[in-house]
Write a protein that holds these residues in place. Sequence first.
Motif, mmCIF file in Angstrom:
data_model
loop_
_atom_site.group_PDB
_atom_site.id
_atom_site.type_symbol
_atom_site.label_atom_id
_atom_site.label_comp_id
_atom_site.label_asym_id
_atom_site.label_seq_id
_atom_site.Cartn_x
_atom_site.Cartn_y
_atom_site.Cartn_z
ATOM 1 N N HIS A 76 9.123 -9.479 1.600
ATOM 2 C CA HIS A 76 8.234 -8.549 2.288
ATOM 3 C C HIS A 76 7.253 -7.999 1.259
ATOM 4 C CE1 HIS A 76 10.560 -8.329 6.078
ATOM 5 N NE2 HIS A 76 11.586 -8.603 5.267
ATOM 6 N N GLU A 77 6.003 -7.802 1.658
ATOM 7 C CA GLU A 77 4.972 -7.272 0.779
ATOM 8 C C GLU A 77 4.336 -6.052 1.437
ATOM 9 O OE1 GLU A 77 3.467 -11.180 -1.732
ATOM 10 O OE2 GLU A 77 2.300 -10.495 -0.007
ATOM 11 N N ARG A 78 3.910 -5.115 0.576
ATOM 12 C CA ARG A 78 3.277 -3.899 1.077
ATOM 13 C C ARG A 78 2.275 -3.407 0.050
ATOM 14 N NH1 ARG A 78 6.247 1.890 2.373
ATOM 15 N NH2 ARG A 78 4.507 2.845 3.511
ATOM 16 N N ARG A 79 1.079 -3.056 0.513
ATOM 17 C CA ARG A 79 0.037 -2.534 -0.371
ATOM 18 C C ARG A 79 -0.024 -1.020 -0.199
ATOM 19 N NH1 ARG A 79 -5.633 -5.092 -0.125
ATOM 20 N NH2 ARG A 79 -5.715 -3.965 -2.105
ATOM 21 N N VAL A 80 0.065 -0.325 -1.329
ATOM 22 C CA VAL A 80 0.028 1.130 -1.318
ATOM 23 C C VAL A 80 -0.991 1.589 -2.346
ATOM 24 C CG1 VAL A 80 2.425 1.357 -0.562
ATOM 25 C CG2 VAL A 80 1.905 1.270 -3.002
ATOM 26 N N SER A 81 -1.429 2.811 -2.192
ATOM 27 C CA SER A 81 -2.379 3.420 -3.117
ATOM 28 C C SER A 81 -1.617 4.037 -4.283
ATOM 29 C CB SER A 81 -3.226 4.479 -2.397
ATOM 30 O OG SER A 81 -4.129 5.084 -3.297
ATOM 31 N N GLY A 82 -1.922 3.569 -5.499
ATOM 32 C CA GLY A 82 -1.233 4.060 -6.677
ATOM 33 C C GLY A 82 -1.997 5.165 -7.368
ATOM 34 N N TRP A 87 -5.116 0.275 -5.697
ATOM 35 C CA TRP A 87 -4.179 -0.334 -4.758
ATOM 36 C C TRP A 87 -3.192 -1.203 -5.520
ATOM 37 C CZ3 TRP A 87 -3.647 0.865 0.245
ATOM 38 C CH2 TRP A 87 -4.688 1.560 0.859
ATOM 39 N N VAL A 88 -1.916 -1.095 -5.146
ATOM 40 C CA VAL A 88 -0.837 -1.841 -5.787
ATOM 41 C C VAL A 88 -0.048 -2.561 -4.699
ATOM 42 C CG1 VAL A 88 1.209 -1.701 -7.261
ATOM 43 C CG2 VAL A 88 -0.694 -0.113 -7.605
ATOM 44 N N THR A 89 0.309 -3.823 -4.974
ATOM 45 C CA THR A 89 1.107 -4.618 -4.040
ATOM 46 C C THR A 89 2.553 -4.622 -4.496
ATOM 47 O OG1 THR A 89 -0.783 -6.047 -3.541
ATOM 48 C CG2 THR A 89 1.399 -6.882 -2.981
ATOM 49 N N HIS A 90 3.446 -4.135 -3.645
ATOM 50 C CA HIS A 90 4.876 -4.130 -3.920
ATOM 51 C C HIS A 90 5.529 -5.267 -3.148
ATOM 52 C CE1 HIS A 90 5.030 -0.317 -6.150
ATOM 53 N NE2 HIS A 90 4.092 0.108 -5.309
ATOM 54 N N GLN A 91 6.457 -5.951 -3.812
ATOM 55 C CA GLN A 91 7.186 -7.057 -3.203
ATOM 56 C C GLN A 91 8.660 -6.688 -3.091
ATOM 57 O OE1 GLN A 91 6.299 -10.391 -5.765
ATOM 58 N NE2 GLN A 91 4.567 -11.027 -4.497
ATOM 59 N N LEU A 92 9.227 -6.938 -1.926
ATOM 60 C CA LEU A 92 10.651 -6.707 -1.677
ATOM 61 C C LEU A 92 11.313 -8.055 -1.477
ATOM 62 C CD1 LEU A 92 13.132 -4.977 -1.060
ATOM 63 C CD2 LEU A 92 12.326 -4.814 1.312
ATOM 64 N N PHE A 93 12.284 -8.379 -2.321
ATOM 65 C CA PHE A 93 12.986 -9.663 -2.272
ATOM 66 C C PHE A 93 14.433 -9.396 -1.900
ATOM 67 C CE2 PHE A 93 14.385 -13.809 -3.392
ATOM 68 C CZ PHE A 93 13.253 -14.599 -3.432
ATOM 69 N N SER A 94 14.955 -10.127 -0.919
ATOM 70 C CA SER A 94 16.309 -9.918 -0.432
ATOM 71 C C SER A 94 17.000 -11.264 -0.275
ATOM 72 C CB SER A 94 16.291 -9.164 0.901
ATOM 73 O OG SER A 94 17.588 -9.093 1.457
ATOM 74 N N ASN A 95 18.337 -11.256 -0.498
ATOM 75 C CA ASN A 95 19.091 -12.503 -0.315
ATOM 76 C C ASN A 95 19.562 -12.683 1.123
ATOM 77 O OD1 ASN A 95 20.929 -10.429 -0.326
ATOM 78 N ND2 ASN A 95 22.474 -11.535 -1.511
ATOM 79 N N VAL A 96 19.262 -11.708 2.000
ATOM 80 C CA VAL A 96 19.550 -11.815 3.431
ATOM 81 C C VAL A 96 18.266 -11.498 4.182
ATOM 82 C CG1 VAL A 96 21.990 -11.238 3.228
ATOM 83 C CG2 VAL A 96 20.322 -9.411 3.486
ATOM 84 N N PRO A 97 18.050 -12.057 5.364
ATOM 85 C CA PRO A 97 16.827 -11.764 6.119
ATOM 86 C C PRO A 97 16.782 -10.305 6.546
ATOM 87 C CG PRO A 97 17.878 -13.772 6.924
ATOM 88 C CD PRO A 97 18.854 -13.119 6.019
ATOM 89 N N LEU A 98 15.628 -9.673 6.349
ATOM 90 C CA LEU A 98 15.407 -8.288 6.746
ATOM 91 C C LEU A 98 14.243 -8.221 7.719
ATOM 92 C CD1 LEU A 98 15.681 -6.387 3.315
ATOM 93 C CD2 LEU A 98 17.449 -6.675 5.040
ATOM 94 N N SER A 99 14.377 -7.364 8.725
ATOM 95 C CA SER A 99 13.278 -7.126 9.654
ATOM 96 C C SER A 99 12.288 -6.163 9.018
ATOM 97 C CB SER A 99 13.808 -6.574 10.976
ATOM 98 O OG SER A 99 14.439 -5.318 10.757
ATOM 99 N N GLU A 100 11.167 -5.929 9.711
ATOM 100 C CA GLU A 100 10.164 -5.012 9.180
ATOM 101 C C GLU A 100 10.716 -3.590 9.103
ATOM 102 O OE1 GLU A 100 7.325 -5.672 7.908
ATOM 103 O OE2 GLU A 100 7.302 -7.813 8.359
ATOM 104 N N GLY A 101 11.524 -3.202 10.085
ATOM 105 C CA GLY A 101 12.124 -1.863 10.054
ATOM 106 C C GLY A 101 13.104 -1.702 8.900
ATOM 107 N N ASP A 102 13.941 -2.748 8.663
ATOM 108 C CA ASP A 102 14.877 -2.683 7.541
ATOM 109 C C ASP A 102 14.148 -2.612 6.212
ATOM 110 O OD1 ASP A 102 16.863 -2.864 9.433
ATOM 111 O OD2 ASP A 102 17.088 -5.048 9.210
ATOM 112 N N ALA A 103 13.073 -3.412 6.074
ATOM 113 C CA ALA A 103 12.311 -3.380 4.834
ATOM 114 C C ALA A 103 11.649 -2.022 4.628
ATOM 115 C CB ALA A 103 11.265 -4.493 4.854
#
Length: 352
Positions: A76-82, A87-103
């Motif tokens: 999952h990727e998300r752009r936030v204001s730093g 603007w900074v892009t954050h990456q979320l890496f998971s070993n199980v599938p996550l929905s948008e709400g979980d992320a």
Amino acid sequence: MLWHAIAPVRRYTKASHDVVRHPRLCSDAKILLLYVQGLPDEQTHVALSEHGRKLGIKGRAFQRAKEQLVLNGFVHERRVSGERGLWVTHQLFSNVPLSEGDALAVWRDAGVGVRSSAPSARFPAVGQPGGRTAGHQLPVDEELGENASRPPTEPPPETDALVELSSQEREAERVLLSLRHSHRQLHLGVAEARELVGAAAEWLRRGVSAGELRGVLSSGLPSDGVRCAVKFLRHRLVQKMPEDPGERRKAVSAREEAPSVLPAPPPYVAPLVTCQGPGAEHVFRSYDGSTECPQCQQAAAWARWAEWRAAQLGVDLAEDAAAAVEAGRDPDGWRPRLAAAAAAGVAGGDEQ
């Protein structure tokens, strides 16, 4: 198949069978997933593309692996204001599938996108505020009491409201907007789809169903990907446009109304030519360029044969041959004499 395995006691990563046997993940995506899962904490700040470069997964192969991980919920990727508005892009890496709400919950717990510091306090400028200094000299082109201010800027024209579409155009728009479910590269916005509605509706008007149109537009994509979905789909809609059935019926009716059999040309009539043969002057039609009529040619042929036959029998028929040629029409005058001479020759031979 033989199977031999030794369980490692150190430096190993636990992998779920759901990941190893995932049917929608390629080998590069699985390797990248397992590699990042086993990284130490001090290397988690490195971007995913850097890890792929270390593994030799670059270019189109990395884009394909990352796209599969994103689609299946592992990345999952998300752009936030730093800081300082960058603007900074954050990456979320998971070993199980996550929905948008979980992320989103994981990001919220980690404090991603929350300002860590309040705005800094600033001291006011040095000195005390003073009164406003007004000039005493007016501009040359300005008189007292005249308002020379510029007129207010006109507001930008409002965008035209989307026009009402017909039933065929609405169906064509649904087909264009549904292409994103087949391939993410064919993702269109509403405004982009409206640019192509006219050409897509023409396909439906010519008898193509919505399913067939969707198949033509979404099949056989380039191997290197689609750079611009609007230009790609416009090119296909124009270049692969089927034949208009109305025009085809007009062409068939025009061919049926046209006369199928052309009139026969008039027969050729040869010009009249004066015969160069013996006898009275007469004319005939020469089709092969000859200068004598067929009757004169036949009489001359009989005369030449009579001379040859008389030479074989030893009979002098030159006068009779000449008379036959002069007659030009009836060679029977010399035939009885030739037959009599031949019979006399045979009888004389028998007497001797």
